[in-house]
Design a protein around this motif. Sequence first.
Motif, PDB file in Angstrom:
ATOM      1  N   VAL A 174      -6.873  14.907 -24.260  1.00 17.86           N
ATOM      2  CA  VAL A 174      -7.156  14.496 -22.884  1.00 17.86           C
ATOM      3  C   VAL A 174      -6.794  15.620 -21.914  1.00 17.86           C
ATOM      4  O   VAL A 174      -5.734  16.222 -22.029  1.00 17.86           O
ATOM      5  N   VAL A 175      -7.701  15.849 -20.953  1.00 19.88           N
ATOM      6  CA  VAL A 175      -7.413  16.687 -19.790  1.00 19.88           C
ATOM      7  C   VAL A 175      -7.514  15.759 -18.593  1.00 19.88           C
ATOM      8  O   VAL A 175      -8.397  14.900 -18.534  1.00 19.88           O
ATOM      9  N   TYR A 176      -6.595  15.908 -17.642  1.00 15.45           N
ATOM     10  CA  TYR A 176      -6.561  14.994 -16.513  1.00 15.45           C
ATOM     11  C   TYR A 176      -6.238  15.722 -15.214  1.00 15.45           C
ATOM     12  O   TYR A 176      -5.758  16.852 -15.216  1.00 15.45           O
ATOM     13  N   VAL A 177      -6.528  15.024 -14.100  1.00 14.19           N
ATOM     14  CA  VAL A 177      -6.075  15.457 -12.782  1.00 14.19           C
ATOM     15  C   VAL A 177      -4.755  14.743 -12.542  1.00 14.19           C
ATOM     16  O   VAL A 177      -4.613  13.545 -12.816  1.00 14.19           O
ATOM     17  N   GLN A 178      -3.780  15.483 -12.040  1.00 20.38           N
ATOM     18  CA  GLN A 178      -2.427  14.955 -11.868  1.00 20.38           C
ATOM     19  C   GLN A 178      -2.288  14.067 -10.623  1.00 20.38           C
ATOM     20  O   GLN A 178      -2.870  14.363  -9.586  1.00 20.38           O
ATOM     21  N   VAL A 179      -1.514  13.002 -10.768  1.00 17.73           N
ATOM     22  CA  VAL A 179      -1.103  12.179  -9.630  1.00 17.73           C
ATOM     23  C   VAL A 179       0.208  12.802  -9.143  1.00 17.73           C
ATOM     24  O   VAL A 179       1.227  12.723  -9.826  1.00 17.73           O
ATOM     25  N   VAL A 180       0.164  13.446  -7.973  1.00 14.33           N
ATOM     26  CA  VAL A 180       1.356  14.130  -7.470  1.00 14.33           C
ATOM     27  C   VAL A 180       2.068  13.336  -6.379  1.00 14.33           C
ATOM     28  O   VAL A 180       3.203  13.651  -6.030  1.00 14.33           O
ATOM     29  N   GLU A 181       1.410  12.312  -5.845  1.00 21.11           N
ATOM     30  CA  GLU A 181       2.062  11.395  -4.919  1.00 21.11           C
ATOM     31  C   GLU A 181       1.537  10.000  -5.239  1.00 21.11           C
ATOM     32  O   GLU A 181       0.333   9.803  -5.401  1.00 21.11           O
ATOM     33  N   GLY A 182       2.444   9.040  -5.368  1.00 18.59           N
ATOM     34  CA  GLY A 182       2.068   7.684  -5.738  1.00 18.59           C
ATOM     35  C   GLY A 182       2.407   7.344  -7.179  1.00 18.59           C
ATOM     36  O   GLY A 182       2.240   6.212  -7.612  1.00 18.59           O
ATOM     37  N   ALA A 183       2.920   8.321  -7.939  1.00 17.04           N
ATOM     38  CA  ALA A 183       3.229   8.095  -9.354  1.00 17.04           C
ATOM     39  C   ALA A 183       4.303   7.025  -9.544  1.00 17.04           C
ATOM     40  O   ALA A 183       4.202   6.189 -10.449  1.00 17.04           O
ATOM     41  N   PRO A 217       0.828  -1.207   0.000  1.00 21.68           N
ATOM     42  CA  PRO A 217       0.000   0.000   0.000  1.00 21.68           C
ATOM     43  C   PRO A 217       0.867   1.264   0.000  1.00 21.68           C
ATOM     44  O   PRO A 217       1.977   1.249   0.535  1.00 21.68           O
ATOM     45  N   PHE A 218       0.351   2.306  -0.610  1.00 25.61           N
ATOM     46  CA  PHE A 218       1.086   3.560  -0.682  1.00 25.61           C
ATOM     47  C   PHE A 218       0.110   4.725  -0.726  1.00 25.61           C
ATOM     48  O   PHE A 218      -1.044   4.560  -1.109  1.00 25.61           O
ATOM     49  N   PRO A 219       0.567   5.921  -0.320  1.00 26.18           N
ATOM     50  CA  PRO A 219      -0.308   7.090  -0.377  1.00 26.18           C
ATOM     51  C   PRO A 219      -0.476   7.568  -1.819  1.00 26.18           C
ATOM     52  O   PRO A 219       0.490   7.619  -2.579  1.00 26.18           O
ATOM     53  N   MET A 220      -1.716   7.882  -2.168  1.00 30.58           N
ATOM     54  CA  MET A 220      -2.019   8.480  -3.475  1.00 30.58           C
ATOM     55  C   MET A 220      -2.550   9.883  -3.217  1.00 30.58           C
ATOM     56  O   MET A 220      -3.376  10.082  -2.325  1.00 30.58           O
ATOM     57  N   ARG A 221      -2.076  10.820  -4.010  1.00 27.62           N
ATOM     58  CA  ARG A 221      -2.571  12.190  -3.886  1.00 27.62           C
ATOM     59  C   ARG A 221      -2.725  12.780  -5.278  1.00 27.62           C
ATOM     60  O   ARG A 221      -1.815  12.695  -6.107  1.00 27.62           O
ATOM     61  N   LEU A 222      -3.891  13.370  -5.508  1.00 30.50           N
ATOM     62  CA  LEU A 222      -4.185  14.058  -6.759  1.00 30.50           C
ATOM     63  C   LEU A 222      -4.188  15.551  -6.487  1.00 30.50           C
ATOM     64  O   LEU A 222      -4.650  15.981  -5.424  1.00 30.50           O
ATOM     65  N   SER A 223      -3.692  16.323  -7.439  1.00 27.92           N
ATOM     66  CA  SER A 223      -3.710  17.773  -7.274  1.00 27.92           C
ATOM     67  C   SER A 223      -3.516  18.461  -8.620  1.00 27.92           C
ATOM     68  O   SER A 223      -2.551  18.189  -9.329  1.00 27.92           O
ATOM     69  N   GLY A 224      -4.446  19.329  -8.954  1.00 24.60           N
ATOM     70  CA  GLY A 224      -4.316  20.143 -10.160  1.00 24.60           C
ATOM     71  C   GLY A 224      -4.571  19.369 -11.440  1.00 24.60           C
ATOM     72  O   GLY A 224      -4.867  18.181 -11.420  1.00 24.60           O
ATOM     73  N   LEU A 238     -10.910  22.395 -12.672  1.00 24.95           N
ATOM     74  CA  LEU A 238     -10.318  21.429 -11.754  1.00 24.95           C
ATOM     75  C   LEU A 238      -8.872  21.778 -11.377  1.00 24.95           C
ATOM     76  O   LEU A 238      -8.185  20.985 -10.752  1.00 24.95           O
ATOM     77  N   ALA A 239      -8.441  22.969 -11.730  1.00 23.41           N
ATOM     78  CA  ALA A 239      -7.059  23.382 -11.450  1.00 23.41           C
ATOM     79  C   ALA A 239      -6.725  23.325  -9.962  1.00 23.41           C
ATOM     80  O   ALA A 239      -5.587  23.067  -9.583  1.00 23.41           O
ATOM     81  N   ASP A 240      -7.709  23.535  -9.086  1.00 18.41           N
ATOM     82  CA  ASP A 240      -7.478  23.511  -7.642  1.00 18.41           C
ATOM     83  C   ASP A 240      -7.953  22.213  -7.009  1.00 18.41           C
ATOM     84  O   ASP A 240      -7.987  22.106  -5.780  1.00 18.41           O
ATOM     85  N   TYR A 241      -8.308  21.220  -7.811  1.00 17.88           N
ATOM     86  CA  TYR A 241      -8.825  19.961  -7.274  1.00 17.88           C
ATOM     87  C   TYR A 241      -7.728  19.230  -6.502  1.00 17.88           C
ATOM     88  O   TYR A 241      -6.565  19.208  -6.913  1.00 17.88           O
ATOM     89  N   ALA A 242      -8.114  18.611  -5.382  1.00 13.87           N
ATOM     90  CA  ALA A 242      -7.161  17.809  -4.599  1.00 13.87           C
ATOM     91  C   ALA A 242      -7.905  16.675  -3.908  1.00 13.87           C
ATOM     92  O   ALA A 242      -9.055  16.837  -3.492  1.00 13.87           O
ATOM     93  N   ALA A 243      -7.264  15.521  -3.825  1.00 14.74           N
ATOM     94  CA  ALA A 243      -7.812  14.362  -3.115  1.00 14.74           C
ATOM     95  C   ALA A 243      -6.645  13.467  -2.721  1.00 14.74           C
ATOM     96  O   ALA A 243      -5.608  13.458  -3.387  1.00 14.74           O
ATOM     97  N   GLU A 244      -6.827  12.717  -1.635  1.00 12.94           N
ATOM     98  CA  GLU A 244      -5.790  11.763  -1.241  1.00 12.94           C
ATOM     99  C   GLU A 244      -6.430  10.590  -0.528  1.00 12.94           C
ATOM    100  O   GLU A 244      -7.507  10.710   0.059  1.00 12.94           O
ATOM    101  N   TRP A 245      -5.755   9.453  -0.620  1.00 16.82           N
ATOM    102  CA  TRP A 245      -6.225   8.237   0.031  1.00 16.82           C
ATOM    103  C   TRP A 245      -5.091   7.220   0.042  1.00 16.82           C
ATOM    104  O   TRP A 245      -4.149   7.341  -0.738  1.00 16.82           O
ATOM    105  N   PRO A 246      -5.183   6.200   0.909  1.00 12.86           N
ATOM    106  CA  PRO A 246      -4.188   5.127   0.867  1.00 12.86           C
ATOM    107  C   PRO A 246      -4.588   4.122  -0.218  1.00 12.86           C
ATOM    108  O   PRO A 246      -5.694   3.580  -0.196  1.00 12.86           O
ATOM    109  N   CYS A 247      -3.713   3.903  -1.175  1.00 16.47           N
ATOM    110  CA  CYS A 247      -3.973   2.930  -2.241  1.00 16.47           C
ATOM    111  C   CYS A 247      -3.604   1.544  -1.707  1.00 16.47           C
ATOM    112  O   CYS A 247      -2.452   1.310  -1.332  1.00 16.47           O
TER     113      CYS A 247
END
Length: 193
Positions: A85-94, A68-75, A141-150
């Motif tokens: 394609v437009v996407y939300v970035q994976v900034v942690e967990g990539a 398991p690892f932390p996943m974080r989306l941002s921007g 979605l430029a300010d979108y953020a979410a995180e969870w343990p994958c």
Amino acid sequence: MGTVTIGVSIAVPEPHGSRLQQLRAGFGDAAAHGIPTHVTLLPPTEVDAAALPAIEAHLAEVAAAGRPFPMRLSGTGTFRPLSPVVYVQVVEGAEACSWLQKQVRDASGPVARELQFPYHPHVTVAHGIEEAAMDRAFEELADYAAEWPCTGFALYEQGADGVWRKLHEYAFGGTVVPPQPGAPRARGGLPAR
């Protein structure tokens, strides 16, 4: 038995998954309701249906070796003009996603394949729609953020109706790697990066 189209991905959990799916539909992406919100590990791949047991066994081995690892989306980001394609970035967990997708597509495994583009983990929020709607998705979605343990990933099959349905979930074999001492903490107890 014929062929089936499969994919392997990390689901974006609730409430984030439904929210991004609704936004994607709102931007005019007709495919939104048929595609659960996800980070791709194996893009749509046509396989012999008789190979599914071997594929499932392979994925179980990959999951057993995963942790398991932390996943974080941002921007947001985009693959335009190369791909619409437009996407939300994976900034942690990539890095973990990159490792997983290599294991899934391993040359010695049952779903070895080359990718059309270099692997870049992301969450699609608009695909193949009008440019103005793509721009709106990028901006809104430029300010979108979410995180969870994958804690795992899943195998999906695309139906004749174009809808992707989960066939099997695979949980990782280890425990979450604890934050390192002295690492700054983000909300939710995950280490900040």
